[in-house]
Design a protein around this motif. Structure first.
Motif, PDB file in Angstrom:
ATOM      1  N   LEU A  78       0.818  -1.220   0.000  1.00 40.42           N
ATOM      2  CA  LEU A  78       0.000   0.000   0.000  1.00 40.42           C
ATOM      3  C   LEU A  78       0.845   1.260   0.000  1.00 40.42           C
ATOM      4  N   LEU A  89      -3.888  -1.714  -6.239  1.00 40.41           N
ATOM      5  CA  LEU A  89      -4.126  -1.613  -4.804  1.00 40.41           C
ATOM      6  C   LEU A  89      -5.122  -2.656  -4.304  1.00 40.41           C
ATOM      7  N   ALA A 105      -5.207   6.400   0.173  1.00 42.55           N
ATOM      8  CA  ALA A 105      -5.070   4.992  -0.207  1.00 42.55           C
ATOM      9  C   ALA A 105      -5.677   4.075   0.859  1.00 42.55           C
TER      10      ALA A 105
END
Length: 541
Positions: free
Chosen positions: A202, A227, A289
């Protein structure tokens, strides 16, 4: 303990007078159902022990408590458990900070004969050095907080977490098993545990993609960068944790203090769900994220029911980016695939003196209005918000619950008693639930929080019962509620007229279809059994 004040004696007299009047009034229309004789006896016994904290503690420990909705897994574990595992796992203890270390930590002294880093000793020495052991427990918790010369207990509290990080390695199931057993011993039915699970990639993906300022564009770039490719692995890892925890509980091998020699005990019947943690003191690209991954994980894993921002709300990055974080949530929440995502947010875990006044004026409102929070964690600074009374009404009307953590707010913020907004939320009809926050670090349990609320704010048994019911009503368990009126706990629908233990076909179908209703029904049955026990046994000298 000092004698009860004249005010308290007057309060008790008025309470008994009102109770006597209420017991003579029949239930009418949509009013509360008439009290059973056992419930009346329980109310009377509760009042009789009001000024005896030891007796009140025993009463509340036995009382059914629906859920603990605000508990961090790592902070819920007691220091003694971390130290025990450190000894078993051959770890080391830094003798200056009492941080748990791995034997292979960087060192210029480590040898086969002396495997621990310089300035540390093998954890097994704790068995033979009582002073070292006591100092380690104090450092990994707030046990000795009043002797620490720091502002309130803020830094002592938050600094504990880094010290036991190495002690968590390979112990996820032991940690969860310990928390579940403690919950079961207090008659808690459901836990929503905050924990993080992210792919190791990540950080690199977030850094390479960056933050463009446009949520949808950044989300697409993160998706293209891979991701979400590990979502299935994250779901599988959570299942593996639950399976291993279940095995430990069934085998009685988690070495919970009090189970000498690994003796087995009844398997706790405690429901567990997880809340994904997002660390707010990271760079914008890292936070986004984490947010994107959390939205997606909640979508795919039924055991992960929501997400929450964690880490101190008063640290520089959290303060600088607070509004940005809420706008990130808002942008992702607007996407069709994420609109139904459950969100609970730490907001208002602040107090005058901890931050400048400007930072007390908007956090809770933005969490509710921009961050789409269905629950607010702490909410201590609510009366410092712009148009605070209007915000209270908004929270009441939207049924945004506040996760109250009384001991945590006292230890971290120095806010307690009349300075705490608990009575204000109650006055304005904002739903509240009692929680532990970090029971291991804070050296408490959920029973302690019920006791603290009852004694500090002169609550009655019906208030305790409402707080317990609230915890399931405002949980993120899926399905329809048992309550037609959750503010007054008036049952409606298919189970309204169903006898407990002999459920009608309609009620049985509802309970089968709704996890929330099924857990609420279980709580109501537990209250019937508890009140019978109080009337028949507890109230007798």
């Amino acid at each position: 303990m000092s004698r009860p004040s004249a005010h308290n004696r007057l309060h008790s007299a008025v309470y008994f007078l009102l109770l006597a009047v209420l017991m003579l009034l029949p239930a009418q229309g949509m009013s509360q159902p008439a009290l059973s004789q056992n419930e009346k006896s329980t109310i009377q016994f509760f009042e009789s022990v009001r000024h005896s904290p030891p007796m009140m503690r025993a009463f509340l420990d036995a009382m059914p408590k629906g859920a603990d909705l605000h508990t961090h897994l790592s902070g819920a574990v007691y220091a003694e458990d971390y130290l025990q595992w450190a000894m078993e796992d051959g770890r080391c203890i830094d003798t200056a900070t009492f941080t748990i270390l791995s034997p292979d930590a960087p060192s210029n002294k480590s040898t086969a004969q002396d495997p621990c880093p310089q300035g540390s000793v093998p954890a097994e020495r704790l068995f033979h050095d009582n002073t070292l052991y006591a100092d380690a427990v104090n450092a990994l918790s707030t046990r000795d907080i009043h002797s620490v010369s720091r502002m309130w207990g803020h830094e002592q509290f938050f600094s504990s977490f880094a010290k036991f990080n190495a002690g968590k390695l390979g112990r996820g199931a032991d940690m969860l098993a310990s928390v579940i057993r403690r919950a079961a011993s207090q008659n808690i039915l459901h836990l929503e545990v905050m924990d993080s699970i992210y792919p190791v990639t990540l950080k690199n993906i977030a850094t390479s993609v960056g933050w463009s300022g446009n949520a949808e564009d950044t989300l697409n770039a993160l998706r293209q960068a891979g991701l979400f490719e590990s979502i299935e692995n994250s779901v599988a890892a959570r299942r593996a944790l639950l399976d291993e925890t279940r095995f430990l509980l069934q085998a009685g091998l988690e070495d919970e203090p009090g189970l000498a020699g690994g003796a087995s005990a009844p398997v706790p019947d405690v429901s567990v769900r997880f809340i994904q943690q997002i660390h707010r003191n990271s760079s914008p690209e890292q936070v986004f994220a984490q947010l994107a991954y959390s939205f997606e994980l909640v979508r795919h894993d039924p055991y992960v029911v929501a997400f929450n921002f964690v880490a101190p709300e008063d640290y520089p990055t959290a303060l600088r980016d607070y509004t940005l974080h809420m706008r990130m949530i808002d942008a992702l929440h607007a996407l069709p695939e994420y609109t139904g995502t459950n969100i609970t947010l730490h907001a208002g875990e602040l107090a005058m003196g901890l931050v400048p006044p400007r930072d007390l004026r908007f956090h809770i409102r933005e969490a509710v209005e921009t961050g789409h929070a269905r629950r607010i964690g702490h909410g201590v600074s609510v009366m410092h918000e712009d148009n605070a009374f209007g915000l209270l009404r908004t929270m009441r009307d939207r049924r945004v619950a506040v996760e109250i953590c009384l001991s945590s707010n006292d230890q971290i913020l120095g806010v307690r008693g009349a300075d705490h907004p608990f009575p204000v939320y109650r006055k304005y009809g904002v739903p509240m639930v009692l929680n532990t926050d970090d029971e291991g670090v804070a050296r408490i349990d959920l029973t302690n929080e019920y006791l603290r609320a009852a004694t500090t704010y002169a609550l009655g048994y019906q208030d305790m019962k409402a707080l317990s019911r609230n915890s399931l009503e405002y949980s993120f368990l899926p399905g329809a509620s048992l309550w037609a009126d959750p503010a007054a706990f008036i049952m409606g629908g298919d189970c309204k007229d169903s006898p407990m233990g002999h459920e009608t076909a309609l009620c049985a179908r509802l309970l089968e279809a709704s996890d929330k209703a099924r857990m609420q029904w279980q709580l109501e049955k537990a209250f019937v059994d508890f009140e019978r026990d109080v009337a028949e046994n507890m109230a007798r000298p």
